[in-house]
Design a protein around this motif. Sequence first.
Motif, PDB file in Angstrom:
ATOM      1  N   ALA A 119       8.123   1.464  -2.089  1.00  0.00           N
ATOM      2  CA  ALA A 119       8.098   0.598  -3.273  1.00  0.00           C
ATOM      3  C   ALA A 119       6.783  -0.182  -3.354  1.00  0.00           C
ATOM      4  N   ALA A 120       6.307  -0.672  -2.227  1.00  0.00           N
ATOM      5  CA  ALA A 120       5.035  -1.394  -2.216  1.00  0.00           C
ATOM      6  C   ALA A 120       3.882  -0.465  -2.581  1.00  0.00           C
ATOM      7  N   LEU A 121       3.942   0.799  -2.149  1.00  0.00           N
ATOM      8  CA  LEU A 121       2.912   1.773  -2.496  1.00  0.00           C
ATOM      9  C   LEU A 121       2.853   1.991  -4.000  1.00  0.00           C
ATOM     10  N   VAL A 122       4.014   2.145  -4.613  1.00  0.00           N
ATOM     11  CA  VAL A 122       4.059   2.358  -6.063  1.00  0.00           C
ATOM     12  C   VAL A 122       3.486   1.144  -6.796  1.00  0.00           C
ATOM     13  N   MET A 123       3.855  -0.058  -6.360  1.00  0.00           N
ATOM     14  CA  MET A 123       3.342  -1.264  -7.030  1.00  0.00           C
ATOM     15  C   MET A 123       1.841  -1.430  -6.830  1.00  0.00           C
ATOM     16  N   ASP A 124       1.342  -1.103  -5.642  1.00  0.00           N
ATOM     17  CA  ASP A 124      -0.096  -1.223  -5.403  1.00  0.00           C
ATOM     18  C   ASP A 124      -0.883  -0.205  -6.220  1.00  0.00           C
ATOM     19  N   ILE A 125      -0.376   1.010  -6.344  1.00  0.00           N
ATOM     20  CA  ILE A 125      -1.059   2.004  -7.174  1.00  0.00           C
ATOM     21  C   ILE A 125      -1.029   1.581  -8.634  1.00  0.00           C
ATOM     22  N   TYR A 126       0.100   1.056  -9.079  1.00  0.00           N
ATOM     23  CA  TYR A 126       0.206   0.582 -10.460  1.00  0.00           C
ATOM     24  C   TYR A 126      -0.781  -0.558 -10.717  1.00  0.00           C
ATOM     25  N   ASP A 127      -0.887  -1.492  -9.785  1.00  0.00           N
ATOM     26  CA  ASP A 127      -1.809  -2.612  -9.959  1.00  0.00           C
ATOM     27  C   ASP A 127      -3.270  -2.165  -9.958  1.00  0.00           C
ATOM     28  N   SER A 180      -4.503  -1.829   0.239  1.00  0.00           N
ATOM     29  CA  SER A 180      -3.081  -2.062   0.487  1.00  0.00           C
ATOM     30  C   SER A 180      -2.265  -0.792   0.272  1.00  0.00           C
ATOM     31  N   ALA A 181      -2.659   0.029  -0.689  1.00  0.00           N
ATOM     32  CA  ALA A 181      -1.974   1.308  -0.900  1.00  0.00           C
ATOM     33  C   ALA A 181      -2.148   2.218   0.318  1.00  0.00           C
ATOM     34  N   LEU A 182      -3.334   2.229   0.902  1.00  0.00           N
ATOM     35  CA  LEU A 182      -3.549   3.011   2.127  1.00  0.00           C
ATOM     36  C   LEU A 182      -2.699   2.484   3.272  1.00  0.00           C
ATOM     37  N   LEU A 183      -2.607   1.171   3.379  1.00  0.00           N
ATOM     38  CA  LEU A 183      -1.782   0.570   4.417  1.00  0.00           C
ATOM     39  C   LEU A 183      -0.316   0.950   4.234  1.00  0.00           C
ATOM     40  N   ASP A 184       0.141   1.014   2.996  1.00  0.00           N
ATOM     41  CA  ASP A 184       1.526   1.412   2.736  1.00  0.00           C
ATOM     42  C   ASP A 184       1.772   2.856   3.159  1.00  0.00           C
ATOM     43  N   ILE A 185       0.807   3.726   2.927  1.00  0.00           N
ATOM     44  CA  ILE A 185       0.944   5.126   3.361  1.00  0.00           C
ATOM     45  C   ILE A 185       1.043   5.198   4.878  1.00  0.00           C
TER      46      ILE A 185
END
Length: 108
Positions: free
Chosen positions: A34-42, A82-87
Amino acid sequence: ATPAPPRKLLFGGGKAALATQCATEAANIAWSLAALVMDIYDAAGTDGDGYCPPANFLTGKDRPRGLLYKLSVGLCNMKASSALLDIFSIMIFAQLISVTCTDELNLG
């Protein structure tokens, strides 16, 4: 009758502790996804042109090259990082699930 071999549990609470830890790891994967999706969206936005680099806060059109612009670009870079960190978090929790969701610890 010969006694059963002793169990090699990862946590001392028995099967209930393993099930709790397994559920926690699965929930962490869901939160990281969920955090990955939000970070990509942002970072990219949904309208095609995205939010990065940011536009002027007042007019929304021109992009000044001042200090506020540089700060906003830094925030965009933070979202991509942050998206990389989520992955990587998803990968870590998937590895932990392979250990905690088994019935016993394989030491050999």
